[in-house]
Design a protein around this motif. Structure first.
Motif, PDB file in Angstrom:
ATOM      1  N   ASP A  66       0.819  -1.218   0.000  1.00 33.71           N
ATOM      2  CA  ASP A  66       0.000   0.000   0.000  1.00 33.71           C
ATOM      3  C   ASP A  66       0.852   1.266   0.000  1.00 33.71           C
ATOM      4  OD1 ASP A  66      -2.363  -1.383  -0.050  1.00 33.71           O
ATOM      5  OD2 ASP A  66      -2.842  -1.087   2.085  1.00 33.71           O
ATOM      6  N   ARG A  67       1.972   1.244   0.699  1.00 31.40           N
ATOM      7  CA  ARG A  67       2.756   2.467   0.879  1.00 31.40           C
ATOM      8  C   ARG A  67       3.869   2.648  -0.146  1.00 31.40           C
ATOM      9  NH1 ARG A  67       4.936   2.721   6.831  1.00 31.40           N
ATOM     10  NH2 ARG A  67       5.888   4.574   5.903  1.00 31.40           N
ATOM     11  N   ALA A  68       4.411   1.567  -0.685  1.00 32.86           N
ATOM     12  CA  ALA A  68       5.634   1.661  -1.494  1.00 32.86           C
ATOM     13  C   ALA A  68       5.372   2.147  -2.917  1.00 32.86           C
ATOM     14  CB  ALA A  68       6.324   0.305  -1.534  1.00 32.86           C
ATOM     15  N   GLU A  69       6.283   2.975  -3.407  1.00 33.80           N
ATOM     16  CA  GLU A  69       6.269   3.380  -4.820  1.00 33.80           C
ATOM     17  C   GLU A  69       6.939   2.305  -5.686  1.00 33.80           C
ATOM     18  OE1 GLU A  69       7.379   7.793  -5.174  1.00 33.80           O
ATOM     19  OE2 GLU A  69       7.956   7.240  -3.126  1.00 33.80           O
ATOM     20  N   VAL A  85      -0.843  -5.447  -5.931  1.00 29.41           N
ATOM     21  CA  VAL A  85      -0.057  -4.620  -6.851  1.00 29.41           C
ATOM     22  C   VAL A  85      -0.953  -3.518  -7.421  1.00 29.41           C
ATOM     23  CG1 VAL A  85       1.328  -4.618  -8.950  1.00 29.41           C
ATOM     24  CG2 VAL A  85       1.407  -6.591  -7.416  1.00 29.41           C
ATOM     25  N   ARG A  86      -0.473  -2.267  -7.371  1.00 28.54           N
ATOM     26  CA  ARG A  86      -1.289  -1.121  -7.743  1.00 28.54           C
ATOM     27  C   ARG A  86      -0.917  -0.555  -9.106  1.00 28.54           C
ATOM     28  NH1 ARG A  86       1.036   1.111  -3.331  1.00 28.54           N
ATOM     29  NH2 ARG A  86       1.401   3.011  -4.534  1.00 28.54           N
ATOM     30  N   LYS A  87      -1.849   0.173  -9.684  1.00 28.01           N
ATOM     31  CA  LYS A  87      -1.587   0.878 -10.929  1.00 28.01           C
ATOM     32  C   LYS A  87      -0.431   1.861 -10.740  1.00 28.01           C
ATOM     33  CE  LYS A  87      -3.812   3.583 -14.567  1.00 28.01           C
ATOM     34  NZ  LYS A  87      -5.063   4.207 -15.055  1.00 28.01           N
ATOM     35  N   ASN A  88       0.477   1.877 -11.716  1.00 25.10           N
ATOM     36  CA  ASN A  88       1.668   2.745 -11.746  1.00 25.10           C
ATOM     37  C   ASN A  88       2.742   2.368 -10.737  1.00 25.10           C
ATOM     38  OD1 ASN A  88       0.604   4.392 -13.835  1.00 25.10           O
ATOM     39  ND2 ASN A  88      -0.587   5.555 -12.323  1.00 25.10           N
ATOM     40  N   GLN A  89       2.500   1.361  -9.910  1.00 21.38           N
ATOM     41  CA  GLN A  89       3.524   0.909  -8.978  1.00 21.38           C
ATOM     42  C   GLN A  89       4.623   0.193  -9.755  1.00 21.38           C
ATOM     43  OE1 GLN A  89       2.297  -2.045  -5.963  1.00 21.38           O
ATOM     44  NE2 GLN A  89       3.150  -0.638  -4.443  1.00 21.38           N
ATOM     45  N   GLY A 111      -2.025  -2.737 -14.075  1.00 19.18           N
ATOM     46  CA  GLY A 111      -1.560  -1.435 -14.553  1.00 19.18           C
ATOM     47  C   GLY A 111      -0.214  -1.029 -13.988  1.00 19.18           C
ATOM     48  N   ALA A 112       0.504  -1.981 -13.375  1.00 11.56           N
ATOM     49  CA  ALA A 112       1.807  -1.702 -12.790  1.00 11.56           C
ATOM     50  C   ALA A 112       2.899  -1.668 -13.858  1.00 11.56           C
ATOM     51  CB  ALA A 112       2.141  -2.757 -11.741  1.00 11.56           C
ATOM     52  N   VAL A 113       4.080  -1.207 -13.458  1.00  7.57           N
ATOM     53  CA  VAL A 113       5.265  -1.232 -14.312  1.00  7.57           C
ATOM     54  C   VAL A 113       6.136  -2.381 -13.816  1.00  7.57           C
ATOM     55  CG1 VAL A 113       7.319   0.017 -15.063  1.00  7.57           C
ATOM     56  CG2 VAL A 113       5.156   1.250 -14.704  1.00  7.57           C
ATOM     57  N   ASN A 347       1.946  -0.458 -17.561  1.00  5.60           N
ATOM     58  CA  ASN A 347       0.620   0.188 -17.552  1.00  5.60           C
ATOM     59  C   ASN A 347      -0.400  -0.539 -18.414  1.00  5.60           C
ATOM     60  OD1 ASN A 347       2.498   3.223 -17.630  1.00  5.60           O
ATOM     61  ND2 ASN A 347       1.636   2.253 -15.823  1.00  5.60           N
ATOM     62  N   GLY A 348      -0.465  -1.857 -18.228  1.00  8.07           N
ATOM     63  CA  GLY A 348      -1.495  -2.636 -18.911  1.00  8.07           C
ATOM     64  C   GLY A 348      -1.107  -3.159 -20.277  1.00  8.07           C
ATOM     65  N   GLU A 349       0.140  -2.965 -20.701  1.00  2.85           N
ATOM     66  CA  GLU A 349       0.582  -3.445 -22.006  1.00  2.85           C
ATOM     67  C   GLU A 349       1.833  -4.304 -21.871  1.00  2.85           C
ATOM     68  OE1 GLU A 349       1.069  -0.487 -24.974  1.00  2.85           O
ATOM     69  OE2 GLU A 349      -0.816   0.537 -24.525  1.00  2.85           O
ATOM     70  N   ILE A 350       1.873  -5.395 -22.641  1.00  2.00           N
ATOM     71  CA  ILE A 350       3.075  -6.233 -22.713  1.00  2.00           C
ATOM     72  C   ILE A 350       4.048  -5.555 -23.668  1.00  2.00           C
ATOM     73  CG2 ILE A 350       4.008  -8.476 -23.394  1.00  2.00           C
ATOM     74  CD1 ILE A 350       1.248  -9.676 -22.751  1.00  2.00           C
ATOM     75  N   VAL A 351       5.264  -5.289 -23.194  1.00  2.16           N
ATOM     76  CA  VAL A 351       6.226  -4.557 -24.014  1.00  2.16           C
ATOM     77  C   VAL A 351       7.486  -5.366 -24.315  1.00  2.16           C
ATOM     78  CG1 VAL A 351       5.404  -2.309 -23.215  1.00  2.16           C
ATOM     79  CG2 VAL A 351       7.264  -3.444 -21.965  1.00  2.16           C
ATOM     80  N   HIS A 352       7.555  -6.588 -23.826  1.00  2.00           N
ATOM     81  CA  HIS A 352       8.704  -7.443 -24.129  1.00  2.00           C
ATOM     82  C   HIS A 352       8.310  -8.439 -25.210  1.00  2.00           C
ATOM     83  CE1 HIS A 352      11.879 -10.484 -23.672  1.00  2.00           C
ATOM     84  NE2 HIS A 352      12.594  -9.521 -23.113  1.00  2.00           N
TER      85      HIS A 352
END
Length: 364
Positions: A66-69, A85-89, A111-113, A347-352
């Motif tokens: 909850d707290r960690a970036e 796991v949070r969005k943009n985390q 939606g995480a990185v 952010n919701g997309e597979i990039v590899h």
């Protein structure tokens, strides 16, 4: 940046993503580190050691997420963690996405990185965050294989090094990379008769130069593998294609040509395995038997030696963690091409590419 280190909750996983020394470096760079209480105890690092270098303690895994970036882990999130796991985390760990559609779907949905240790590259094309655990796993593969060759554990009853007047045990290693090289060194040191196979002739030349006389190099082919497994006592699968599923080199029907009690150790099991009959096992139940062949397929082998593994892993990951924390993931990845290759899901997309090839048709 606030960096969170949750306790690993995968079965028998005793490693932790950061040593107290690593925390000290991050604090020196102006960052906050939140360690879940007891996260380091399995590796021999107590809460007091983390507190002494400036970390704070989180009471629960929920609090850390909850707290960690940035979340710093060893193994991929398991199902109990998916919704944490949070969005943009930013999540930085070993993911091995290509072997798990469920994990891939969960991280896409979050939606995480997601930056995967195993696909980060150095300037020479090597995989610096995979190397330390590959070194551990390669050495452990022989250690565990030798143990499960014992008759009470359903093996052949062969001592790999033999004794004067007896034949040496035969070890076949599939793959001449980091895992295979370390396995060959260990097996050779025990006195076994070792054969290491690879499809790269230049790599075989290098191995032939550095290995002792009881190590033979051989070109890997279906024919050579099929012939060699018939007399092998221990077979170690050590093949890696970065980010992708491992190729199947030993098929189920080939087991019938092997002698009962032969031991198979598939180090590539967390990438789908290079032995068709292998499936992930745990340290609590590490083996199973098919056609009288002992299969050892623990997916987190280095977790059994967590003190060594945690120090080795932190040594490798810490420079990248500092870059990500100091600059943010976008700038860090823009400035470090090798780090950018660790981006798997953003952010919701597979990039590899390898992960996309494995799953995008199903996830579309």
């Amino acid at each position: 940046m606030l960096i969170g280190v949750p306790a690993e909750i995968k079965n028998s996983e005793n490693r932790v993503a950061l040593t107290p020394a690593g925390v000290a470096e991050l604090v020196k760079n102006g960052h906050q580190v939140l360690i879940q209480k007891g996260a380091g105890s399995g590796s021999g690092f107590e809460d007091s050691e983390y507190l002494s270098v400036g970390a704070s303690l989180g009471n629960s895994i929920q609090e850390v997420y909850d707290r960690a970036e940035m979340i710093l882990k060893v193994k991929e999130p398991i199902e109990l963690e998916y919704n944490l796991v949070r969005k943009n985390q930013l999540v930085f760990t070993y993911f091995h996405f290509a072997s798990s559609q469920a994990l891939t779907e969960a991280m896409v949905k979050s939606g995480a990185v997601c930056i995967a240790y195993e696909t980060v590259e150095a300037s020479d094309g090597s995989l610096p965050l995979l190397i330390p655990m590959s070194e551990v796993a390669g050495r452990m593969a022989v250690q565990q294989g030798a143990k499960y060759l014992e008759k009470p554990l359903k093996g052949k009853g062969v001592l790999l090094g033999g004794v004067p007047g007896t034949p040496r045990g035969k070890v076949l290693i599939l793959g001449g990379g980091i895992v295979g090289t370390q396995a060959a060194k260990m097996a050779a040191g025990l006195g076994a008769d070792v054969t290491i196979m690879d499809i790269d002739l230049q790599r075989l030349r290098y191995l032939a130069d550095i290995m002792p006389a009881n190590v033979t190099t051989m070109m890997s082919s279906e024919h050579n593998i099929a012939q060699s497994i018939q007399s092998a006592d221990l077979v170690i699968g050590a093949v890696l294609i970065p980010g992708a599923k491992a190729p199947r080199l030993i098929r189920k029907e080939m087991l019938k040509s092997m002698k009962p009690g032969t031991v198979l150790v598939d180090v590539a099991v967390d990438q789908g395995g290079c032995i068709e009959t292998c499936r992930p096992t745990t340290h609590e139940e590490p083996t199973f038997i098919i056609d009288d062949i002992v299969h050892y397929c623990v997916a987190n082998m280095p977790g059994a030696v967590p003190y060594t593994s945690t120090i080795a892993l932190t040594n490798a990951t810490l420079p990248y963690v500092i870059q990500l924390a100091n600059k943010g993931w976008e700038t860090a990845c823009r400035e470090n091409v090798g780090l950018s290759k660790g981006l798997n899901v953003v952010n919701g997309e597979i990039v590899h590419g390898a992960v996309a090839d494995a799953f995008e048709p199903q996830l579309a």
